[in-house]
Design a protein around this motif. Structure first.
Motif, PDB file in Angstrom:
ATOM      1  N   GLY A  48       0.830  -1.198   0.000  1.00  0.00           N
ATOM      2  CA  GLY A  48       0.000   0.000   0.000  1.00  0.00           C
ATOM      3  C   GLY A  48       0.861   1.243   0.000  1.00  0.00           C
ATOM      4  O   GLY A  48       2.071   1.187  -0.235  1.00  0.00           O
ATOM      5  N   ILE A  49       0.215   2.354   0.261  1.00  0.00           N
ATOM      6  CA  ILE A  49       0.916   3.637   0.346  1.00  0.00           C
ATOM      7  C   ILE A  49       0.722   4.166   1.752  1.00  0.00           C
ATOM      8  O   ILE A  49      -0.401   4.253   2.250  1.00  0.00           O
ATOM      9  CB  ILE A  49       0.361   4.642  -0.684  1.00  0.00           C
ATOM     10  N   ASN A  50       1.823   4.487   2.397  1.00  0.00           N
ATOM     11  CA  ASN A  50       1.777   5.038   3.740  1.00  0.00           C
ATOM     12  C   ASN A  50       2.724   6.236   3.778  1.00  0.00           C
ATOM     13  O   ASN A  50       3.944   6.057   3.705  1.00  0.00           O
ATOM     14  CB  ASN A  50       2.193   3.987   4.773  1.00  0.00           C
ATOM     15  N   PRO A  51       2.198   7.458   3.872  1.00  0.00           N
ATOM     16  CA  PRO A  51       3.052   8.649   3.858  1.00  0.00           C
ATOM     17  C   PRO A  51       4.172   8.621   4.898  1.00  0.00           C
ATOM     18  O   PRO A  51       5.236   9.184   4.682  1.00  0.00           O
ATOM     19  CB  PRO A  51       2.078   9.795   4.130  1.00  0.00           C
ATOM     20  N   GLU A  52       3.930   7.937   6.037  1.00  0.00           N
ATOM     21  CA  GLU A  52       4.963   7.848   7.090  1.00  0.00           C
ATOM     22  C   GLU A  52       5.940   6.702   6.846  1.00  0.00           C
ATOM     23  O   GLU A  52       6.848   6.491   7.633  1.00  0.00           O
ATOM     24  CB  GLU A  52       4.314   7.668   8.465  1.00  0.00           C
ATOM     25  N   GLY A  53       5.734   5.936   5.801  1.00  0.00           N
ATOM     26  CA  GLY A  53       6.593   4.789   5.534  1.00  0.00           C
ATOM     27  C   GLY A  53       6.151   3.586   6.348  1.00  0.00           C
ATOM     28  O   GLY A  53       5.156   3.625   7.071  1.00  0.00           O
ATOM     29  N   PHE A  54       6.902   2.500   6.220  1.00  0.00           N
ATOM     30  CA  PHE A  54       6.522   1.245   6.868  1.00  0.00           C
ATOM     31  C   PHE A  54       7.496   0.804   7.967  1.00  0.00           C
ATOM     32  O   PHE A  54       7.274  -0.214   8.599  1.00  0.00           O
ATOM     33  CB  PHE A  54       6.400   0.136   5.813  1.00  0.00           C
ATOM     34  N   GLU A  55       8.549   1.578   8.200  1.00  0.00           N
ATOM     35  CA  GLU A  55       9.553   1.173   9.186  1.00  0.00           C
ATOM     36  C   GLU A  55       8.978   1.052  10.587  1.00  0.00           C
ATOM     37  O   GLU A  55       9.373   0.181  11.353  1.00  0.00           O
ATOM     38  CB  GLU A  55      10.742   2.150   9.188  1.00  0.00           C
ATOM     39  N   LYS A  56       8.048   1.937  10.953  1.00  0.00           N
ATOM     40  CA  LYS A  56       7.437   1.881  12.284  1.00  0.00           C
ATOM     41  C   LYS A  56       6.223   0.961  12.310  1.00  0.00           C
ATOM     42  O   LYS A  56       5.946   0.331  13.323  1.00  0.00           O
ATOM     43  CB  LYS A  56       7.031   3.285  12.743  1.00  0.00           C
ATOM     44  N   LEU A  57       5.497   0.874  11.205  1.00  0.00           N
ATOM     45  CA  LEU A  57       4.277   0.089  11.148  1.00  0.00           C
ATOM     46  C   LEU A  57       4.552  -1.419  11.136  1.00  0.00           C
ATOM     47  O   LEU A  57       3.868  -2.189  11.822  1.00  0.00           O
ATOM     48  CB  LEU A  57       3.459   0.473   9.909  1.00  0.00           C
ATOM     49  N   ALA A  58       5.555  -1.849  10.396  1.00  0.00           N
ATOM     50  CA  ALA A  58       5.847  -3.290  10.269  1.00  0.00           C
ATOM     51  C   ALA A  58       6.090  -3.965  11.629  1.00  0.00           C
ATOM     52  O   ALA A  58       5.491  -5.019  11.895  1.00  0.00           O
ATOM     53  CB  ALA A  58       7.021  -3.523   9.320  1.00  0.00           C
ATOM     54  N   PRO A  59       6.912  -3.395  12.518  1.00  0.00           N
ATOM     55  CA  PRO A  59       7.115  -4.064  13.818  1.00  0.00           C
ATOM     56  C   PRO A  59       5.846  -4.115  14.673  1.00  0.00           C
ATOM     57  O   PRO A  59       5.647  -5.055  15.434  1.00  0.00           O
ATOM     58  CB  PRO A  59       8.191  -3.219  14.506  1.00  0.00           C
ATOM     59  N   ILE A  60       4.970  -3.115  14.531  1.00  0.00           N
ATOM     60  CA  ILE A  60       3.709  -3.126  15.280  1.00  0.00           C
ATOM     61  C   ILE A  60       2.832  -4.268  14.789  1.00  0.00           C
ATOM     62  O   ILE A  60       2.285  -5.039  15.588  1.00  0.00           O
ATOM     63  CB  ILE A  60       2.977  -1.771  15.140  1.00  0.00           C
ATOM     64  N   VAL A  61       2.693  -4.403  13.477  1.00  0.00           N
ATOM     65  CA  VAL A  61       1.898  -5.493  12.909  1.00  0.00           C
ATOM     66  C   VAL A  61       2.512  -6.833  13.297  1.00  0.00           C
ATOM     67  O   VAL A  61       1.796  -7.778  13.645  1.00  0.00           O
ATOM     68  CB  VAL A  61       1.771  -5.350  11.377  1.00  0.00           C
ATOM     69  N   ASP A  62       3.831  -6.912  13.284  1.00  0.00           N
ATOM     70  CA  ASP A  62       4.514  -8.151  13.671  1.00  0.00           C
ATOM     71  C   ASP A  62       4.174  -8.537  15.104  1.00  0.00           C
ATOM     72  O   ASP A  62       3.891  -9.700  15.391  1.00  0.00           O
ATOM     73  CB  ASP A  62       6.026  -7.967  13.497  1.00  0.00           C
ATOM     74  N   ARG A  63       4.176  -7.567  16.019  1.00  0.00           N
ATOM     75  CA  ARG A  63       3.841  -7.848  17.428  1.00  0.00           C
ATOM     76  C   ARG A  63       2.402  -8.336  17.560  1.00  0.00           C
ATOM     77  O   ARG A  63       2.120  -9.259  18.320  1.00  0.00           O
ATOM     78  CB  ARG A  63       4.077  -6.613  18.304  1.00  0.00           C
ATOM     79  N   VAL A  64       1.479  -7.702  16.829  1.00  0.00           N
ATOM     80  CA  VAL A  64       0.075  -8.114  16.896  1.00  0.00           C
ATOM     81  C   VAL A  64      -0.091  -9.526  16.343  1.00  0.00           C
ATOM     82  O   VAL A  64      -0.797 -10.351  16.929  1.00  0.00           O
ATOM     83  CB  VAL A  64      -0.834  -7.104  16.160  1.00  0.00           C
ATOM     84  N   GLN A  65       0.586  -9.832  15.235  1.00  0.00           N
ATOM     85  CA  GLN A  65       0.524 -11.184  14.677  1.00  0.00           C
ATOM     86  C   GLN A  65       1.079 -12.196  15.677  1.00  0.00           C
ATOM     87  O   GLN A  65       0.548 -13.297  15.801  1.00  0.00           O
ATOM     88  CB  GLN A  65       1.329 -11.260  13.373  1.00  0.00           C
ATOM     89  N   SER A  66       2.119 -11.823  16.384  1.00  0.00           N
ATOM     90  CA  SER A  66       2.706 -12.691  17.404  1.00  0.00           C
ATOM     91  C   SER A  66       1.704 -12.957  18.524  1.00  0.00           C
ATOM     92  O   SER A  66       1.557 -14.098  18.986  1.00  0.00           O
ATOM     93  CB  SER A  66       3.980 -12.050  17.960  1.00  0.00           C
ATOM     94  N   ILE A  67       0.993 -11.929  18.944  1.00  0.00           N
ATOM     95  CA  ILE A  67      -0.033 -12.081  19.985  1.00  0.00           C
ATOM     96  C   ILE A  67      -1.100 -13.059  19.509  1.00  0.00           C
ATOM     97  O   ILE A  67      -1.499 -13.972  20.239  1.00  0.00           O
ATOM     98  CB  ILE A  67      -0.661 -10.714  20.337  1.00  0.00           C
ATOM     99  N   GLN A  68      -1.568 -12.876  18.283  1.00  0.00           N
ATOM    100  CA  GLN A  68      -2.629 -13.732  17.752  1.00  0.00           C
ATOM    101  C   GLN A  68      -2.171 -15.188  17.667  1.00  0.00           C
ATOM    102  O   GLN A  68      -2.898 -16.100  18.084  1.00  0.00           O
ATOM    103  CB  GLN A  68      -3.090 -13.202  16.395  1.00  0.00           C
ATOM    104  N   LEU A  69      -0.980 -15.405  17.155  1.00  0.00           N
ATOM    105  CA  LEU A  69      -0.475 -16.766  17.017  1.00  0.00           C
ATOM    106  C   LEU A  69      -0.225 -17.403  18.382  1.00  0.00           C
ATOM    107  O   LEU A  69      -0.492 -18.590  18.591  1.00  0.00           O
ATOM    108  CB  LEU A  69       0.793 -16.779  16.158  1.00  0.00           C
ATOM    109  N   ASN A  70       0.252 -16.617  19.342  1.00  0.00           N
ATOM    110  CA  ASN A  70       0.449 -17.139  20.698  1.00  0.00           C
ATOM    111  C   ASN A  70      -0.874 -17.520  21.352  1.00  0.00           C
ATOM    112  O   ASN A  70      -0.935 -18.479  22.122  1.00  0.00           O
ATOM    113  CB  ASN A  70       1.200 -16.134  21.567  1.00  0.00           C
ATOM    114  N   GLU A  71      -1.933 -16.782  21.054  1.00  0.00           N
ATOM    115  CA  GLU A  71      -3.251 -17.133  21.593  1.00  0.00           C
ATOM    116  C   GLU A  71      -3.733 -18.465  21.020  1.00  0.00           C
ATOM    117  O   GLU A  71      -4.332 -19.263  21.730  1.00  0.00           O
ATOM    118  CB  GLU A  71      -4.267 -16.018  21.334  1.00  0.00           C
ATOM    119  N   LEU A  72      -3.473 -18.699  19.726  1.00  0.00           N
ATOM    120  CA  LEU A  72      -3.807 -20.001  19.141  1.00  0.00           C
ATOM    121  C   LEU A  72      -3.027 -21.100  19.853  1.00  0.00           C
ATOM    122  O   LEU A  72      -3.589 -22.131  20.219  1.00  0.00           O
ATOM    123  CB  LEU A  72      -3.521 -20.020  17.639  1.00  0.00           C
ATOM    124  N   LYS A  73      -1.743 -20.877  20.072  1.00  0.00           N
ATOM    125  CA  LYS A  73      -0.907 -21.882  20.743  1.00  0.00           C
ATOM    126  C   LYS A  73      -1.436 -22.168  22.153  1.00  0.00           C
ATOM    127  O   LYS A  73      -1.573 -23.329  22.542  1.00  0.00           O
ATOM    128  CB  LYS A  73       0.547 -21.412  20.804  1.00  0.00           C
TER     129      LYS A  73
END
Length: 176
Positions: free
Chosen positions: A144-169
């Protein structure tokens, strides 16, 4: 320097091992790729059933539109919906685009705030047997297009995905 006992080290290692291995694989000006993995003693058929049929029981409600008021479901067929319903309100979190039972579930779209930002991605759940364990690899490729870039957003999404996967586990490994 204090000496740490072997049992404390084993306890710490055990705690670390219970969490998803999370990693931002790539960030570019047009998107990012994050990947998380867990392992469980459960067979792929059991993991698949819990992933698909019980999503409302393990998906963290604070990562849904209506919290405890919403009901999550996955229609595990191409064109199906990963949806949430609460009374007369509804949300399509993602669209199901590929199903190979007990092996791969692919969803497309933007999860959470990414949806409103116009982001689009492919979320792959891959189950693989490895030495009497099932490894679940969750990879999210977002563009997509993000005026602020993805450097800060990617680690946040990664943490949320980790939370979701840990809940499945946790759900997979809870005692009956």
């Amino acid at each position: 320097m204090k000496k740490i006992s072997g049992s404390i080290l084993l306890l710490c290692f055990g705690l670390i091992n219970t969490h998803a291995k999370a990693e931002v694989l790539q960030v570019s000006e047009h998107g990012f790729i994050v990947e998380n993995t867990i392992q469980t003693d459960k067979k792929p058929e059991v993991v698949w059933a819990k992933l698909v049929k019980d999503i409302d029981k393990w998906w963290p409600k604070d990562h849904s539109w209506w919290g405890d008021m919403g009901k999550l479901s996955i229609q595990a067929y191409a064109g199906g919906c990963f949806c949430e319903v609460s009374d007369d309100k509804s949300a399509e979190h993602m669209r199901i685009s590929f199903v190979n039972p007990n092996k791969t579930l692919r969803m497309t779209g933007g999860l959470g705030p990414l949806q409103g930002m116009g982001m689009y991605g492919a979320l792959n759940w891959v189950l693989s047997e490895q030495e009497q364990k099932t490894q679940v690899t969750l990879t999210y490729r977002v563009t997509g297009i993000n005026p602020e870039g993805f450097e800060k957003l990617a680690p946040i999404v990664d943490r949320v995905q980790s939370i979701q996967l840990n809940e499945l586990k946790k759900y997979l490994e809870k005692r009956p």
